[in-house]
Design an enzyme around this catalytic site. Structure first.
Site, short mmCIF file in Angstrom:
data_model
loop_
_atom_site.label_atom_id
_atom_site.label_comp_id
_atom_site.label_asym_id
_atom_site.label_seq_id
_atom_site.Cartn_x
_atom_site.Cartn_y
_atom_site.Cartn_z
N LYS A 125 36.84 43.52 41.04
CA LYS A 125 37.64 42.32 40.78
C LYS A 125 38.12 41.82 42.16
O LYS A 125 39.07 42.36 42.72
CB LYS A 125 38.81 42.64 39.85
N ARG A 136 39.94 26.62 40.80
CA ARG A 136 40.02 26.83 39.35
C ARG A 136 41.07 25.91 38.71
O ARG A 136 40.87 25.42 37.61
CB ARG A 136 40.37 28.30 39.08
N SER A 179 39.84 33.10 31.96
CA SER A 179 40.57 34.15 32.65
C SER A 179 40.11 35.52 32.11
O SER A 179 39.03 35.61 31.52
CB SER A 179 42.05 33.91 32.41
N GLU A 213 34.20 33.86 44.12
CA GLU A 213 35.51 34.16 44.67
C GLU A 213 35.41 34.13 46.20
O GLU A 213 34.58 34.84 46.78
CB GLU A 213 35.89 35.57 44.18
N LYS A 243 32.02 44.00 31.92
CA LYS A 243 31.47 42.86 31.16
C LYS A 243 30.37 43.34 30.22
O LYS A 243 29.49 44.09 30.65
CB LYS A 243 30.87 41.84 32.13
#
Ligand code: IVH
Length: 259
Positions: A52, A73, A18, A114, A230
């Site tokens: 995101k 997930r 997560s 996603e 990131k």
């Protein structure tokens, strides 16, 4: 709850982690301070910023370049097998690399992405439902999630689902050492990758890009609930470890919730 009884369970080859989150750019500064105290190499780090995506996380398995399994997930360790439904999503390649690519697929590759619906496709879907006198949907995320959890893949196929991939969960064979190269590699294999991701050479460039992204939120063609920052060097990111299920090497900056 019902979903757990319907779909076969599949164990992920590595935990589907997560993200810790903050709500403003000062939170990015605190994160940077914290991780650079833990590891001085962070002071020289570069970064990758991605939207995101507000969709449903999926884990896609390819053996010898053929799509063989796709899962949700779930709890991060075990997800639900929704392979027949994911096969109907046109943006998901059933074979990699795609014909035009020059790279070779590893013998086994597991990719994370996603599934979402573009805002214009969502509006189109609701217009069609309205014209047919049927109930319309409230938001793209729940529509995408509901479409993937159908027992009838025909219904999934009738929804305008899309995907962005951004992560290699597991691979047999060589894969890139940085997040930025990972995005390029995934794209070369034929996976959809978001063009709005950015390389940032240092933390001040991260802060500047984050401020811009907060201002540009309403210009996106899909729903995003924030940005993800990131550490670019995947080895360094891995060595920073995790706090529970949240890797230290990545951070979400969440946009304020919409009314
Ligand atoms: S990276 C170690 N990148 O956000 C990798 N996650 O709150 C950790 N999400 O359900 C995740 N867009 O699936 C990452 N560009 C992005 C993302 C992203 C959306 C989702 C993720 C998870 C949630 C975490």
């Amino acid at each position: 709850g019902a979903v757990q009884d319907i779909f076969r369970k599949v164990r992920h080859p590595a935990p589907i982690l997560s993200l810790a989150s903050v709500t403003d750019v000062t939170g990015i500064g605190s994160w940077y301070e914290r991780i650079s105290r833990l590891d001085r190499r962070v002071e020289d780090a570069d970064y990758c910023i991605e939207p995101k995506f507000d969709g449903l996380t999926v884990v896609l398995h390819y053996r010898e370049g053929v799509f063989v399994q796709g899962a949700t997930r779930g709890d991060g360790e075990v997800g639900e097998d929704i392979t027949p439904n994911l096969r109907t999503v046109r943006a998901i390649p059933l074979r990699i690399p795609v014909a035009s690519s020059t790279v070779k697929a590893p013998p086994y590759l597991v990719v994370r992405g996603e599934v979402f619906i573009y805002l214009k496709d969502f509006e189109g879907l609701n217009r069609r439902l309205e014209d047919a006198g049927e109930r319309t949907y409230l938001n793209p995320r729940n529509t995408a999630s509901g479409a993937l959890r159908q027992l009838d893949p025909g219904i999934t196929a009738s929804r305008p689902l899309n995907i962005f991939t951004y992560n290699i969960v597991y691979s047999e064979g060589e894969v890139p050492g940085t997040q930025w190269e990972t995005l390029q590699y995934l794209q070369e294999l034929g996976f959809p990758v978001c063009k709005l991701s950015r390389y940032c050479p240092d933390i001040s460039s991260v802060m500047k890009t984050a401020e811009e992204r907060i201002r540009e939120r309403d210009t996106l063609p899909f729903e995003a609930d924030g940005i993800v920052i990131k550490i670019n060097d995947l080895k360094l990111a891995g060595e920073l470890g995790s706090v529970g299920k949240d890797p230290r090497g990545a951070l979400a900056l969440k946009y304020p919730a919409r009314e």
